[in-house]
Every structure is written in structure tokens, then in C-alpha cells.
Design a protein around this motif. Structure first.
Motif, PDB file in Angstrom:
ATOM      1  N   LYS A   1       0.856  -1.192   0.000  1.00  0.00           N
ATOM      2  CA  LYS A   1       0.000   0.000   0.000  1.00  0.00           C
ATOM      3  C   LYS A   1       0.889   1.239   0.000  1.00  0.00           C
ATOM      4  O   LYS A   1       1.909   1.270   0.708  1.00  0.00           O
ATOM      5  N   TYR A   2       0.501   2.244  -0.768  1.00  0.00           N
ATOM      6  CA  TYR A   2       1.275   3.487  -0.866  1.00  0.00           C
ATOM      7  C   TYR A   2       0.344   4.670  -0.626  1.00  0.00           C
ATOM      8  O   TYR A   2      -0.795   4.687  -1.103  1.00  0.00           O
ATOM      9  N   TRP A   3       0.835   5.679   0.128  1.00  0.00           N
ATOM     10  CA  TRP A   3       0.048   6.883   0.365  1.00  0.00           C
ATOM     11  C   TRP A   3       0.974   8.058   0.665  1.00  0.00           C
ATOM     12  O   TRP A   3       2.188   7.890   0.774  1.00  0.00           O
ATOM     13  N   ARG A   4       0.394   9.247   0.769  1.00  0.00           N
ATOM     14  CA  ARG A   4       1.149  10.468   1.079  1.00  0.00           C
ATOM     15  C   ARG A   4       0.880  10.887   2.521  1.00  0.00           C
ATOM     16  O   ARG A   4      -0.225  10.720   3.042  1.00  0.00           O
ATOM     17  N   HIS A   5       1.909  11.469   3.146  1.00  0.00           N
ATOM     18  CA  HIS A   5       1.746  11.935   4.520  1.00  0.00           C
ATOM     19  C   HIS A   5       0.789  13.129   4.529  1.00  0.00           C
ATOM     20  O   HIS A   5       0.908  14.032   3.689  1.00  0.00           O
ATOM     21  N   PRO A   6      -0.173  13.179   5.441  1.00  0.00           N
ATOM     22  CA  PRO A   6      -1.165  14.264   5.449  1.00  0.00           C
ATOM     23  C   PRO A   6      -0.576  15.643   5.726  1.00  0.00           C
ATOM     24  O   PRO A   6      -1.155  16.650   5.313  1.00  0.00           O
ATOM     25  N   CYS A   7       0.563  15.706   6.391  1.00  0.00           N
ATOM     26  CA  CYS A   7       1.167  16.997   6.735  1.00  0.00           C
ATOM     27  C   CYS A   7       2.364  17.352   5.862  1.00  0.00           C
ATOM     28  O   CYS A   7       2.837  18.488   5.882  1.00  0.00           O
ATOM     29  N   PHE A   8       2.881  16.370   5.118  1.00  0.00           N
ATOM     30  CA  PHE A   8       4.052  16.587   4.267  1.00  0.00           C
ATOM     31  C   PHE A   8       3.765  15.977   2.892  1.00  0.00           C
ATOM     32  O   PHE A   8       4.077  14.812   2.651  1.00  0.00           O
ATOM     33  N   PRO A   9       3.169  16.762   1.991  1.00  0.00           N
ATOM     34  CA  PRO A   9       2.783  16.228   0.683  1.00  0.00           C
ATOM     35  C   PRO A   9       3.943  15.657  -0.127  1.00  0.00           C
ATOM     36  O   PRO A   9       3.727  14.842  -1.031  1.00  0.00           O
ATOM     37  N   ASP A  10       5.170  16.100   0.165  1.00  0.00           N
ATOM     38  CA  ASP A  10       6.320  15.594  -0.579  1.00  0.00           C
ATOM     39  C   ASP A  10       6.964  14.390   0.104  1.00  0.00           C
ATOM     40  O   ASP A  10       8.125  14.061  -0.174  1.00  0.00           O
ATOM     41  N   LEU A  11       6.209  13.723   0.979  1.00  0.00           N
ATOM     42  CA  LEU A  11       6.718  12.523   1.638  1.00  0.00           C
ATOM     43  C   LEU A  11       5.764  11.364   1.374  1.00  0.00           C
ATOM     44  O   LEU A  11       4.623  11.367   1.828  1.00  0.00           O
ATOM     45  N   GLY A  12       6.236  10.382   0.610  1.00  0.00           N
ATOM     46  CA  GLY A  12       5.439   9.189   0.362  1.00  0.00           C
ATOM     47  C   GLY A  12       5.710   8.138   1.411  1.00  0.00           C
ATOM     48  O   GLY A  12       6.790   8.097   2.015  1.00  0.00           O
ATOM     49  N   LEU A  13       4.722   7.282   1.648  1.00  0.00           N
ATOM     50  CA  LEU A  13       4.858   6.184   2.601  1.00  0.00           C
ATOM     51  C   LEU A  13       4.404   4.895   1.942  1.00  0.00           C
ATOM     52  O   LEU A  13       3.483   4.889   1.125  1.00  0.00           O
ATOM     53  N   PHE A  14       5.049   3.808   2.329  1.00  0.00           N
ATOM     54  CA  PHE A  14       4.790   2.516   1.704  1.00  0.00           C
ATOM     55  C   PHE A  14       4.820   1.449   2.789  1.00  0.00           C
ATOM     56  O   PHE A  14       5.664   1.479   3.693  1.00  0.00           O
ATOM     57  N   LYS A  15       3.871   0.530   2.712  1.00  0.00           N
ATOM     58  CA  LYS A  15       3.832  -0.591   3.638  1.00  0.00           C
ATOM     59  C   LYS A  15       3.652  -1.851   2.814  1.00  0.00           C
ATOM     60  O   LYS A  15       2.764  -1.920   1.957  1.00  0.00           O
ATOM     61  N   ALA A  16       4.504  -2.856   3.022  1.00  0.00           N
ATOM     62  CA  ALA A  16       4.423  -4.047   2.182  1.00  0.00           C
ATOM     63  C   ALA A  16       4.930  -5.282   2.906  1.00  0.00           C
ATOM     64  O   ALA A  16       5.706  -5.200   3.869  1.00  0.00           O
ATOM     65  N   ARG A  17       4.453  -6.413   2.423  1.00  0.00           N
ATOM     66  CA  ARG A  17       4.976  -7.724   2.823  1.00  0.00           C
ATOM     67  C   ARG A  17       5.254  -8.501   1.540  1.00  0.00           C
ATOM     68  O   ARG A  17       4.359  -8.664   0.708  1.00  0.00           O
ATOM     69  N   PHE A  18       6.495  -8.942   1.377  1.00  0.00           N
ATOM     70  CA  PHE A  18       6.888  -9.653   0.168  1.00  0.00           C
ATOM     71  C   PHE A  18       7.532 -10.992   0.529  1.00  0.00           C
ATOM     72  O   PHE A  18       8.237 -11.102   1.547  1.00  0.00           O
ATOM     73  N   THR A  19       7.303 -11.974  -0.328  1.00  0.00           N
ATOM     74  CA  THR A  19       7.972 -13.267  -0.176  1.00  0.00           C
ATOM     75  C   THR A  19       8.817 -13.596  -1.395  1.00  0.00           C
ATOM     76  O   THR A  19       9.981 -13.986  -1.273  1.00  0.00           O
ATOM     77  N   LYS A  20       8.245 -13.390  -2.580  1.00  0.00           N
ATOM     78  CA  LYS A  20       8.958 -13.741  -3.814  1.00  0.00           C
ATOM     79  C   LYS A  20       9.395 -12.516  -4.619  1.00  0.00           C
ATOM     80  O   LYS A  20      10.209 -12.643  -5.526  1.00  0.00           O
ATOM     81  N   HIS A  21       8.854 -11.364  -4.291  1.00  0.00           N
ATOM     82  CA  HIS A  21       9.168 -10.179  -5.093  1.00  0.00           C
ATOM     83  C   HIS A  21      10.657  -9.849  -5.024  1.00  0.00           C
ATOM     84  O   HIS A  21      11.287  -9.969  -3.971  1.00  0.00           O
ATOM     85  N   ARG A  22      11.175  -9.413  -6.162  1.00  0.00           N
ATOM     86  CA  ARG A  22      12.587  -9.025  -6.234  1.00  0.00           C
ATOM     87  C   ARG A  22      12.691  -7.712  -6.974  1.00  0.00           C
ATOM     88  O   ARG A  22      12.302  -7.610  -8.137  1.00  0.00           O
ATOM     89  N   TYR A  23      13.203  -6.696  -6.300  1.00  0.00           N
ATOM     90  CA  TYR A  23      13.350  -5.382  -6.910  1.00  0.00           C
ATOM     91  C   TYR A  23      14.511  -5.366  -7.897  1.00  0.00           C
ATOM     92  O   TYR A  23      15.584  -5.916  -7.626  1.00  0.00           O
ATOM     93  N   GLU A  24      14.303  -4.705  -9.003  1.00  0.00           N
ATOM     94  CA  GLU A  24      15.396  -4.437  -9.932  1.00  0.00           C
ATOM     95  C   GLU A  24      16.182  -3.236  -9.416  1.00  0.00           C
ATOM     96  O   GLU A  24      15.641  -2.405  -8.691  1.00  0.00           O
ATOM     97  N   LEU A  25      17.444  -3.139  -9.777  1.00  0.00           N
ATOM     98  CA  LEU A  25      18.228  -1.973  -9.392  1.00  0.00           C
ATOM     99  C   LEU A  25      17.561  -0.709  -9.922  1.00  0.00           C
ATOM    100  O   LEU A  25      17.171  -0.630 -11.080  1.00  0.00           O
ATOM    101  N   HIS A  26      17.419   0.285  -9.046  1.00  0.00           N
ATOM    102  CA  HIS A  26      16.745   1.525  -9.426  1.00  0.00           C
ATOM    103  C   HIS A  26      17.188   2.636  -8.480  1.00  0.00           C
ATOM    104  O   HIS A  26      17.924   2.401  -7.513  1.00  0.00           O
ATOM    105  N   THR A  27      16.742   3.852  -8.745  1.00  0.00           N
ATOM    106  CA  THR A  27      17.048   4.996  -7.893  1.00  0.00           C
ATOM    107  C   THR A  27      15.772   5.740  -7.553  1.00  0.00           C
ATOM    108  O   THR A  27      14.718   5.529  -8.163  1.00  0.00           O
ATOM    109  N   HIS A  28      15.879   6.640  -6.578  1.00  0.00           N
ATOM    110  CA  HIS A  28      14.799   7.564  -6.245  1.00  0.00           C
ATOM    111  C   HIS A  28      15.395   8.967  -6.124  1.00  0.00           C
ATOM    112  O   HIS A  28      16.551   9.121  -5.704  1.00  0.00           O
ATOM    113  N   PRO A  29      14.624   9.996  -6.444  1.00  0.00           N
ATOM    114  CA  PRO A  29      15.099  11.358  -6.190  1.00  0.00           C
ATOM    115  C   PRO A  29      15.018  11.700  -4.711  1.00  0.00           C
ATOM    116  O   PRO A  29      15.556  12.702  -4.270  1.00  0.00           O
ATOM    117  N   THR A  30      14.334  10.860  -3.953  1.00  0.00           N
ATOM    118  CA  THR A  30      14.145  11.057  -2.517  1.00  0.00           C
ATOM    119  C   THR A  30      15.081  10.155  -1.725  1.00  0.00           C
ATOM    120  O   THR A  30      15.762   9.287  -2.280  1.00  0.00           O
TER     121      THR A  30
END
Length: 272
Positions: free
Chosen positions: A8-37
Motif C-alpha cells: 500500500k502506498y500513500w502520502r503523509h497528510p502533513c508533508f505532501p512531498d513525503l510518500g509512505l509505503f507498507k508491504a509484505r513480500f515473499t517472492k518479489h525481487r526489486y530491480e536496481l533503481h534509484t529515487h530522487p528522494t
């Protein structure tokens, strides 16, 4: 997504430029990537294995993984049961503003990818959970308390580790970056990159490997995801954002977005 995986992904109610993410993974594998944050991930159960820059680390439950802006990273299960985590994506301006309130000049840098700090873990958990409460004042305060703890206790004020020594590689890489950013919607190949810097295709590959440890193709794919994210945040439709960012179609964007961010572009749009 596998049946026992959630996110699940959402934005902080007091800081619009702050995203939040909550997850549970077993098989998922992230590819190499970057964030501006920044990426600040509290591992709540299981264990995650992460490559950050050129180093591979393991983050068990109770630890915090921290990735600086523009730092390459991936992620996968570090134990049979996978992992669960709560993640913050604070912008550079937000972290800079907090750091300045604490008496420091400029954006903080974190040299330790994995942090073991029970007090920080508790503060981050409270801030993450508090972001969904009806008490805006408490949500704001708990977030600032957590960021203060992170910056004061674990910020590296000497800056990033030494600059990569290069014989022209960094200067050429700047040319590659400019070309990629200006031509994301068109066909990009090694020859175009080589022509921009007046070198051979083999030199292009060596420059990318030396400076960021990735292939040019992986870098271009990451920048296209980044461009699509920005366009989606600005309100462009998913299909239009995919084409404008250089993907073949929306399904192509969705596949690459999921392996890099653990969510679909649609989830990202709804969370914004």
C-alpha cells in the motif's frame, strides 16, 4: 503479486512531498533503481537482502535500511519467509529543512546502509502508523521526532564517501545524462550515447560500469520510470505517461514499475 504479498502506498497528510509505503513480500525481487528522494525502510519482520551502491547488505527485523537520493539499490528476500517493512520517501528539500532546523547546513548524508537503533525503530514505527491517524498535529510531530533522531544520531556530515576517481569518465557521464533526459521519449542506443561524448560504444559501457556499476540500458530504464512517475503525479493518464516516458505501452511501464517499486503505476497514482 503473489497471493500472500501485500502493498500500500500513500502520502503523509502533513508533508505532501513525503510518500509512505507498507508491504509484505515473499517472492518479489526489486530491480536496481534509484529515487530522487531518500528511502528509509524499517524492517518489521523477516529479512531483506539489499544491494546499495556496490555493497550487498542484510536487513533483519528491527533494523533500518537507509538509501541516499540517487543511490542505486535493489531488494529481495533475505529469509525463506520474505520480509515486511514500512518505508518513508522524504524529499531532499524536506530533509534539508529539518537538518537546518537542527543547526546543520545542507542535506544530510547517511554512510551506513543498515542502522541498528531500537529507539529510532520505535520512532519510525510510531510516525508511520501515525500518518494515518485523524490527529494531524500528532502525525506531524511524530514524523519530525523520527527524522530528528535519524539525522542527529546517524547523519554523516562529512558528506558522501570520496568521489570516484575518473579520467574523463565523470565528464562524459554528464553528457550521457543530458542526452538521456532530453531524449527519453525516443530510441536510445549505445551509438547515440557514444556520439554524444565522441567515444566508442565500449567506452560508454566502461564509463557506466565504473561510475554507477550498471549497464546503460538499466540506467535508461530507471530514468524512464522516473519520468513516468513525475508525469503521473502531474495528472497525466497512465497510457500517456508510458508513451511520453519512452515505454512501448502501459503494460510495459506497469511491468518495469512493479519490479522497481513493488507497486503498480495505478497504486502510485491513487496514493498520490
Amino acid at each position: 503479486m503473489h497471493a500472500n504479498e501485500t502493498s500500500k502506498y500513500w502520502r503523509h497528510p502533513c508533508f505532501p512531498d513525503l510518500g509512505l509505503f507498507k508491504a509484505r513480500f515473499t517472492k518479489h525481487r526489486y530491480e536496481l533503481h534509484t529515487h530522487p528522494t531518500y528511502v528509509i525502510a524499517l524492517i518489521t519482520s523477516g529479512c531483506e537482502r539489499i544491494r546499495i551502491g556496490r555493497h550487498s547488505v542484510v536487513a533483519p527485523a528491527g533494523t533500518i535500511a537507509v538509501v541516499n537520493p540517487e543511490e542505486w539499490h535493489d531488494g529481495e528476500q533475505g529469509a525463506d519467509e520474505g520480509w515486511a517493512y514500512r518505508t518513508f520517501y522524504p524529499s531532499v528539500p524536506l530533509m534539508t529543512a529539518v537538518a537546518r532546523e537542527l543547526g546543520w547546513d545542507g542535506a544530510p548524508v547517511f554512510s551506513h546502509a543498515i542502522i541498528e537503533d531500537g529507539g529510532l525503530a520505535a520512532a519510525l514505527a510510531a510516525a508511520h502508523e501515525g500518518s494515518t491517524s485523524q490527529d494531524a498535529t500528532q502525525a506531524e510531530a511524530s514524523l519530525l521526532v523520527a527524522l530528528r533522531h535519524l539525522i542527529v544520531r546517524h547523519g554523516d556530515w562529512d558528506g558522501l564517501a570520496e568521489e570516484v576517481e575518473s579520467s574523463g569518465s565523470r565528464q562524459r557521464f554528464s553528457l550521457y545524462q543530458n542526452l538521456v533526459e532530453s531524449e527519453l521519449g525516443s530510441q536510445l542506443d549505445l551509438q547515440r550515447l557514444a556520439d554524444a561524448a565522441r567515444v566508442t560504444r565500449f567506452q560508454v559501457i566502461r564509463d557506466f560500469k565504473k561510475l554507477i556499476g550498471l549497464t546503460p540500458a538499466a540506467y535508461i530504464r530507471d530514468r524512464r520510470r522516473r519520468r513516468a512517475s513525475t508525469l503521473i503525479e502531474q495528472g497525466l493518464g497512465l497510457a500517456e505517461a508510458a508513451i511520453a516516458a519512452g515505454f512501448a505501452d502501459q503494460s510495459h511501464l506497469s511491468r518495469t514499475f512493479r519490479v522497481a517499486h513493488g507497486m503498480t503505476p495505478g497504486m502510485f497514482r491513487r496514493g498520490g
